[in-house]
Design an enzyme around this catalytic site. Structure first.
Site: not given
Length: 292
Positions: A112, A164, A167-168, A171
């Site tokens: 990221s 990840k 995480h996205n 987001e």
């Protein structure tokens, strides 16, 4: 150390530069010869001393699979392949097995940082055997942001991309919350400077974040976002996050709603809203708008 880097686009090209600034040697390959240091994967592998580390930074899916398939035939036992793209964690598990049969190690790494990574560093989440990770560690250290945090050995193979992915998903939900708040502020007559309200939140509030800073940057460029069409694509990781939640019976209402909101953005004339308008008219006599 030496690194082979496959894929020199927006992310890969800047990563090559950051790694070189840290004093390491990078041999880069890209299908675009204007970006490449060498002109084939064979030439890249030949230019590295063993044991080799090759970092793959290409689109998830077929492009990553074909690259790893080719590297499997070119590399030697003891070499390491790192997948730094946005692959699905289940693909990582398969790639580790395929390469492991040939004695080649595999590490997956969620990255990221976007276009800001060259200067600010890249947040890294990686998965794999500790011995394999150790061979790549100097590169992780070169890419990560300055300071104590910004990189993590998340677990075994697949853990990096799974982290990840989550995480996205987070987001997605954070961006949706900012977007909804912005629309409501724009809607009312009493708030006369929405951009400055957003700017004021950058200090002292619990919702301050880098995403908020980027929102203010966008509003400085186009105060009411009048130049943009209300359409948002999804990378696939939001979908995978929701699917993983279903598989593990974990409720993710905010992330799921933010994904569906993106789907709604692609409908200029939403079929769902047609049905809702028709039902409101049927049970309550509410007015409907006809197509012009």
């Amino acid at each position: 150390m030496q690194l082979g880097l496959v894929g020199l686009g927006k992310m890969g090209g800047n990563m090559r530069e950051r790694i070189r600034r840290a004093g390491h040697t990078v041999i880069g390959y890209d299908r675009n010869p204007d970006l490449a240091d060498v002109h084939s994967l064979q030439e890249l592998v030949d230019g590295l001393q063993g044991p080799r580390v090759v970092w793959v930074m290409v689109p998830a899916g077929a492009a990553t699979q074909s690259t790893i398939d080719e590297l499997a035939e070119l590399l030697s036992p003891g070499d390491i392949v790192v997948d730094g793209g946005n692959s699905r964690w289940t693909d990582d598990e398969r790639h580790a097995v395929e390469l492991g049969i040939k004695g080649i190690g595999f590490v997956d790494c969620g990255v990221s940082g976007g276009v800001w990574g060259l200067e600010n560093g890249y947040a890294l989440m990686y998965g794999g055997d500790a011995d394999h990770v150790a061979k790549v560690q100097p590169i992780f250290d070169a890419l990560k942001p300055a300071g104590e945090f910004g990189s993590v050995h998340a677990g075994k193979v697949g853990a990096g991309h799974f982290a990840k992915m989550v995480h996205n998903g987070i987001e997605y939900a954070m961006m949706q919350a900012y977007a909804e708040g912005w629309e409501l502020l724009e809607k009312v007559d009493s708030v006369t400077d929405v951009r400055e309200v957003f700017r004021s939140w950058q200090e002292g509030t619990v919702i301050r974040s880098w995403l908020l800073d980027l929102a203010v940057n966008a509003l400085d460029d186009d105060e009411h976002l009048e130049k943009l069409r209300g359409y948002a694509q999804d990378s696939g990781e939001g979908r995978w996050t929701v699917e993983a939640a279903i598989d593990n019976a974990v409720p993710l209402p905010a992330i799921t709603a933010s994904l569906f909101a993106r789907f709604a953005s692609r409908q200029d004339d939403s079929p769902q809203m047609k049905m809702i308008a028709a039902l409101r008219n049927q049970f309550g006599g509410h007015a409907v708008e006809n197509k012009k």
